[in-house]
Design a protein around this motif. Structure first.
Motif, PDB file in Angstrom:
ATOM      1  N   ALA A  84     -46.564  -4.815 -45.653  1.00  7.71           N
ATOM      2  CA  ALA A  84     -46.361  -3.396 -45.974  1.00  7.71           C
ATOM      3  C   ALA A  84     -45.926  -3.268 -47.428  1.00  7.71           C
ATOM      4  O   ALA A  84     -45.152  -4.107 -47.921  1.00  7.71           O
ATOM      5  CB  ALA A  84     -45.311  -2.812 -45.050  1.00  7.71           C
ATOM      6  N   TYR A  85     -46.371  -2.223 -48.098  1.00  4.62           N
ATOM      7  CA  TYR A  85     -46.082  -2.058 -49.527  1.00  4.62           C
ATOM      8  C   TYR A  85     -44.589  -1.975 -49.796  1.00  4.62           C
ATOM      9  O   TYR A  85     -44.080  -2.558 -50.756  1.00  4.62           O
ATOM     10  CB  TYR A  85     -46.812  -0.815 -50.059  1.00  4.62           C
ATOM     11  N   SER A  86     -43.853  -1.261 -48.911  1.00  4.82           N
ATOM     12  CA  SER A  86     -42.408  -1.101 -49.166  1.00  4.82           C
ATOM     13  C   SER A  86     -41.702  -2.470 -49.098  1.00  4.82           C
ATOM     14  O   SER A  86     -40.788  -2.743 -49.879  1.00  4.82           O
ATOM     15  CB  SER A  86     -41.793  -0.140 -48.156  1.00  4.82           C
ATOM     16  N   ASP A  87     -42.148  -3.348 -48.168  1.00  2.00           N
ATOM     17  CA  ASP A  87     -41.565  -4.697 -48.096  1.00  2.00           C
ATOM     18  C   ASP A  87     -41.888  -5.474 -49.377  1.00  2.00           C
ATOM     19  O   ASP A  87     -41.026  -6.145 -49.962  1.00  2.00           O
ATOM     20  CB  ASP A  87     -42.148  -5.468 -46.895  1.00  2.00           C
ATOM     21  N   TYR A  88     -43.122  -5.322 -49.784  1.00  2.00           N
ATOM     22  CA  TYR A  88     -43.576  -6.027 -51.000  1.00  2.00           C
ATOM     23  C   TYR A  88     -42.748  -5.571 -52.206  1.00  2.00           C
ATOM     24  O   TYR A  88     -42.266  -6.399 -52.999  1.00  2.00           O
ATOM     25  CB  TYR A  88     -45.065  -5.737 -51.201  1.00  2.00           C
ATOM     26  N   VAL A 112     -51.563  -6.429 -49.570  1.00  2.00           N
ATOM     27  CA  VAL A 112     -50.473  -5.460 -49.521  1.00  2.00           C
ATOM     28  C   VAL A 112     -51.104  -4.082 -49.300  1.00  2.00           C
ATOM     29  O   VAL A 112     -51.965  -3.665 -50.088  1.00  2.00           O
ATOM     30  CB  VAL A 112     -49.654  -5.485 -50.821  1.00  2.00           C
ATOM     31  N   VAL A 113     -50.693  -3.427 -48.216  1.00  2.00           N
ATOM     32  CA  VAL A 113     -51.348  -2.154 -47.847  1.00  2.00           C
ATOM     33  C   VAL A 113     -50.286  -1.085 -47.624  1.00  2.00           C
ATOM     34  O   VAL A 113     -49.101  -1.400 -47.438  1.00  2.00           O
ATOM     35  CB  VAL A 113     -52.205  -2.336 -46.569  1.00  2.00           C
ATOM     36  N   PRO A 114     -50.679   0.175 -47.601  1.00  2.00           N
ATOM     37  CA  PRO A 114     -49.707   1.244 -47.352  1.00  2.00           C
ATOM     38  C   PRO A 114     -48.954   0.996 -46.035  1.00  2.00           C
ATOM     39  O   PRO A 114     -49.540   0.484 -45.069  1.00  2.00           O
ATOM     40  CB  PRO A 114     -50.568   2.501 -47.259  1.00  2.00           C
ATOM     41  N   ASP A 115     -47.651   1.359 -46.018  1.00  2.00           N
ATOM     42  CA  ASP A 115     -46.791   1.075 -44.866  1.00  2.00           C
ATOM     43  C   ASP A 115     -47.392   1.575 -43.551  1.00  2.00           C
ATOM     44  O   ASP A 115     -47.390   0.863 -42.540  1.00  2.00           O
ATOM     45  CB  ASP A 115     -45.420   1.730 -45.060  1.00  2.00           C
TER      46      ASP A 115
END
Lengths: 665, 252
Positions: A401-405, A475-478
């Protein structure tokens, strides 16, 4: 002349009762002369003693052993390398002593002629060598203390510890060094003692006049051996690269056959070549250069082959050392960007047990828990497999997920990267970056089609299983990531100070307890990885460099002793050439060419065998580890550079010494 | 051809000067065979070394074909030696690592003769000196006499105009000595070689046209053979040596 140098009143030597004193006096005087005449040999023995002492110092150092648990096996590795070093140095000492014996047999003959008994002469020579070896040992141990401090500093820096000078005189190391030298000299002395005692006066007086035998002369036989040796060399190099121990062993045998066959047949092949092409022979300085070379090869083909073999071992040792070093540190680099990383594949479990321990005992600066998901297909993986060497652990592309990244990037201090709607990012290990930049396909996920939004390659812990992807991650949108099934859970943390070995062991104990009812978790602790890499480096790379250094010095010393002992022959040659009207410039060019060929001959075959071998070995680890300064090309360049630089030092010393002794003023 | 004018040679430091040659003058005509005799330390080898440009004179001039060789720069000296002078030494001075053919060819290679002509020229001179059948051999495989003939071949193969021989028979037995002296005579007579030979052996000197006697660095006497038989000339040489004194043991 030698005789008069040795004793002004030789007849006194025969007087009973006084002969012991005379033998001792002669031995001391001859030892001084030997150290001067064979300075390169003496210097090498001092250096070897210093090296042996310094490595022995590591064996007996409690400080070094306490650095890590794995360092307990360091003494064994050094003892193993030490055994090989003793064998090689025994050969060097034995060879040099036999060589001196040949050169000085006339002098020994005269001693016997004036009344010394052969036993006394043998004792005289024994004492002389004992004095030389003893002096070298004492100087070597003194110098070895300095070497030991350097080694200690390197080992401590490997473990990230500060070096402070502390003079450490280790009686154990001194004792072991003495024992090594005793073994080396005992072996060499026994041989020469037997030889002197069994020789008759006439043999001793005439030994230096004996013609050395050319090894192989007959044209057809020579050509057959030459061709066979080349084939054997080629096959041997291929087998060495095959990767199987048995084939490697056969390959090593073939290489040995090649080197000996080549040097024994080459010497007689060159004259045959020029015999058919006289116009080439008389061009420039060719005649003098090729004849000197073939004369040398004809009489020392076996020695040249042995030296070439030692050089091959040197190059392979250095190359392997560099590869191991690159491998250990490459893995640490790729593995440990976080101080702690724990991957859990069993989705019924979480990080609870670990966190409990860590919160209580380890000062955490920052931490993060998240999941890695499975994508809908394996299209990126398929692309990689089609275009490069890529080992897969998963049957789908992994997604984050992008936010994790973004959180991970913040933890690691990397700049923020945006992700536009309808796009995906690729984060990969450096070796895949170039290839993935060319990947322009869209990726389907959760009913949407995502287009490429960029590739990033900062270290992110992507090497191994249950980490941030498998060498790469999408990496993709959450919202889209959360639609995908979870592949594994991850916990990463940065700590205020590196974890000690006990703390790491505690984490392992927790894992062991958990593994009874779940899958094995993947724990990566940076401090531990670094400790292990340092210990592995110390245990494998150090002994390999130790060997390489001793091998180069031994080989270069034998070559130099041989060459410098021929100074008078070279002087005679150039004096004559001067009389015949050769000018100084031409003489210098001739000497340089003779010199260059002499030193290049045994050095070239090792390059032909060693470079493909090292290249092959450097290509075998998993991709992405040996990159940058540890890339196969860089390793080959460094190994060859190291090998040639030590060799070059000897060459320059020998050249200066020879030039001074050879050219008429 | 060769003109030695008042040459002097001193050795040693300020406080201890040894006069090796003292105002020595003589001339050698084209095609002449001259022997220089004298006791050990009389200056014969020094004189030969000065003429061969291996050593320099302290005073005086040496002219070869009108060219003053005592004033040539070192680079020119090397060229001069390889083009104009041939050497035959007492200890042969052949290179052990080269075959006889290569030892002879070396003189041509040093003179930058086109490589394809070398073998041809070596073969021609070897034929004249009767050593064609040993061309493939190394010096340690042939006799002293053969070695000396190979050295003679090397000394003249590049068309050198002056052959300098330093005790050429010194290391040979009497049969090989005689053989060599006949070869030198043949080279002088049939091939037009000018020979300057240093010797302390009266028998060898008997083959020359003229003998110069050196004593303590000075020219002491000169004997011309003229039309006399070699035997008579030999006895005359012995007489002069007797006059020189103290050297009978050298001659007998």
């Amino acid at each position: 002349m030698t005789f008069f140098n040795a004793s002004k009143n030789p007849s006194a030597a025969a007087r009973p009762g006084e002969s012991g004193g005379v033998v001792l006096r002669l031995s001391l005087r001859n030892a001084r002369r030997q150290a001067r005449d064979y300075l390169v040999y003496f210097a090498t023995i001092v250096m070897v003693a210093a090296l042996i002492y310094s490595f022995n110092g590591l064996i007996f150092s409690q400080e070094i052993r306490n650095l890590a648990a794995q360092m307990a096996t360091l003494p064994m590795m050094i003892v193993l390398a030490g055994a090989v070093v003793i064998a090689i140095i025994s050969w060097l000492v034995s060879y040099t002593i036999q060589f001196m014996l040949g050169r000085r047999s006339r002098e020994f003959g005269i001693y016997v002629l004036i009344g010394l008994e052969p036993q006394q002469v043998a004792r005289l020579f024994f004492l002389e060598n004992l004095v030389v070896g003893g002096c070298a040992l004492i100087l070597g141990v003194l110098l070895g203390n300095l070497f030991y401090q350097i080694l200690r500093a390197i080992v401590l820096s490997l473990f990230g510890q500060a070096y402070t000078f502390s003079f450490a005189f280790s009686p154990g190391a001194v004792g072991l060094t003495f024992l090594c030298f005793a073994l080396i000299y005992l072996f060499a002395q026994l041989k020469s003692r037997r030889r002197i005692r069994s020789m008759k006066i006439h043999d001793l007086l005439c030994f230096d006049r004996q013609n050395e035998e050319a090894v192989i002369c007959a044209g057809k036989k020579r050509l057959r051996i030459f061709t066979l040796s080349l084939v054997s060399g080629f096959v041997g190099t291929l087998l060495l690269m095959a990767g199987s121990p048995l084939l490697g062993l056969i390959g090593a045998g073939c290489v040995i056959v090649f080197l000996y066959g080549f040097f024994l047949s080459f010497a007689s092949g060159v004259p045959a070549y020029f015999h058919k092409r006289p116009e080439k022979k008389y061009r420039g300085q060719t005649l003098l250069v090729f004849r000197t070379l073939t004369a040398k090869l004809a009489t020392m083909g076996t020695v040249m082959a042995t030296i070439s073999l030692l050089f091959t071992a040197t190059l392979i040792s250095e190359g392997s050392g560099l590869i191991f070093q690159g491998l250990f540190y490459g893995r640490v680099r790729e593995n440990s960007c976080f101080d702690i990383m724990i991957g859990i594949a069993d989705l019924r479990q979480d990080h609870g047990d670990y966190l409990e321990y860590l919160q209580e005992y380890v000062p955490i600066k920052s931490q993060y828990q998240y999941e890695v998901y499975r994508g809908e297909n394996a299209q990126v993986q398929a692309y990689l497999q089609d275009n490069t060497t890529y080992y897969t652990y998963h049957d789908r592309d992994l997604v984050m997920a992008y936010s994790d990244y973004a959180s991970l990037r913040r933890m690691l201090g990397y700049p923020e990267v945006p992700l536009e709607d309808g796009q995906y990012l690729l984060h990969c290990r450096t070796y895949l970056e170039k290839l993935l930049t060319k990947y322009t396909y869209s990726v389907p996920l959760g009913g949407q089609t995502l287009s490429p939004g960029g590739v990033h390659s900062e270290p992110l812990g992507q090497y191994g299983w249950d980490v941030n992807g498998s060498d790469y991650i999408l990496v993709v949108p959450d919202a889209l990531a959360e639609l995908c099934p979870i592949n594994h859970r991850l916990y990463v943390a940065m700590t205020a100070e590196p974890l000690c070995e006990d703390q790491y062991n505690r984490l392992r104990e927790i894992r062991k307890k958990r593994s009874e009812y779940s899958d094995y978790d993947n724990i990566i602790v940076r401090a531990q990885e670094e400790r292990e890499a340092a210990a592995m480096t110390a245990m494998t790379v150090f002994p390999l460099y130790y060997l390489a250094l001793v091998l180069t010095m031994t080989s270069a010393t034998v070559l130099t002793i041989q060459l410098l002992s021929e100074s008078s022959r070279y002087r005679h040659q150039f004096r004559l050439l001067e009389k015949l009207g050769m000018d100084r410039r031409e003489m210098t060019v001739t000497l340089r060419k003779q010199f260059a060929f002499y030193y290049a001959m045994p050095a070239l075959p090792p390059l032909l065998i060693g470079i493909p071998f090292i290249r092959n070995l450097a290509m075998s680890p998993e991709p992405g580890i040996l990159v940058g300064t540890s890339s196969p090309a860089a390793i080959i360049a460094t190994a060859v550079g190291l090998y040639l630089s030590i060799y070059l030092l000897y060459i320059l010393l020998a050249y200066n010494s020879l030039k001074r002794g050879v050219f008429p003023e | 051809m060769l003109e030695v004018k008042n040459i002097e040679k001193y050795y040693g430091s300020k406080n201890n000067v040894t006069k090796a040659l003292d105002r020595v003058s003589f001339q050698v005509a084209d095609g002449e065979f001259i022997a220089i005799m004298g006791a050990s330390g009389s200056g014969k080898t020094t004189l030969l070394n000065c003429i061969s440009t291996i050593d320099t004179v302290s005073a005086g001039d040496i002219l070869l074909d009108g060219e003053n060789i005592s004033q040539l720069p070192s680079r020119e000296l090397a060229r001069f030696r390889r083009e104009r002078l041939g050497f035959v030494f007492q200890d042969f001075n052949l290179l052990d690592t080269l075959t006889v053919e290569e030892n002879i060819g070396l003189a041509l290679a040093l003179n930058h003769i086109p490589p394809h002509k070398v073998q041809e020229q070596v073969s021609a001179v070897a034929g004249k000196l009767e050593i064609k059948d040993i061309l493939e051999k190394f010096p340690y495989q042939i006799s002293g006499g053969q070695k000396q003939r190979a050295a003679c071949a090397r000394a003249m193969v590049a068309g050198q105009s002056l052959l300098l021989a330093d005790e050429p028979t010194g290391a040979l037995d009497s049969k090989a000595s005689k053989n060599l002296l006949e070869i030198l005579t043949k080279m002088n007579r049939d091939m037009g070689a000018t020979i300057l030979m240093v010797t302390h052996d009266a028998y060898s000197a008997g083959y020359a046209h003229r003998v110069l006697f050196l004593k303590d660095g000075r020219l002491f006497n000169e004997l011309l053979r003229g039309d006399r038989a070699r035997q008579i000339f030999y006895h005359e040489i012995l007489d002069v040596l007797a006059l020189l004194g103290g050297d009978i043991s050298d001659v007998l």
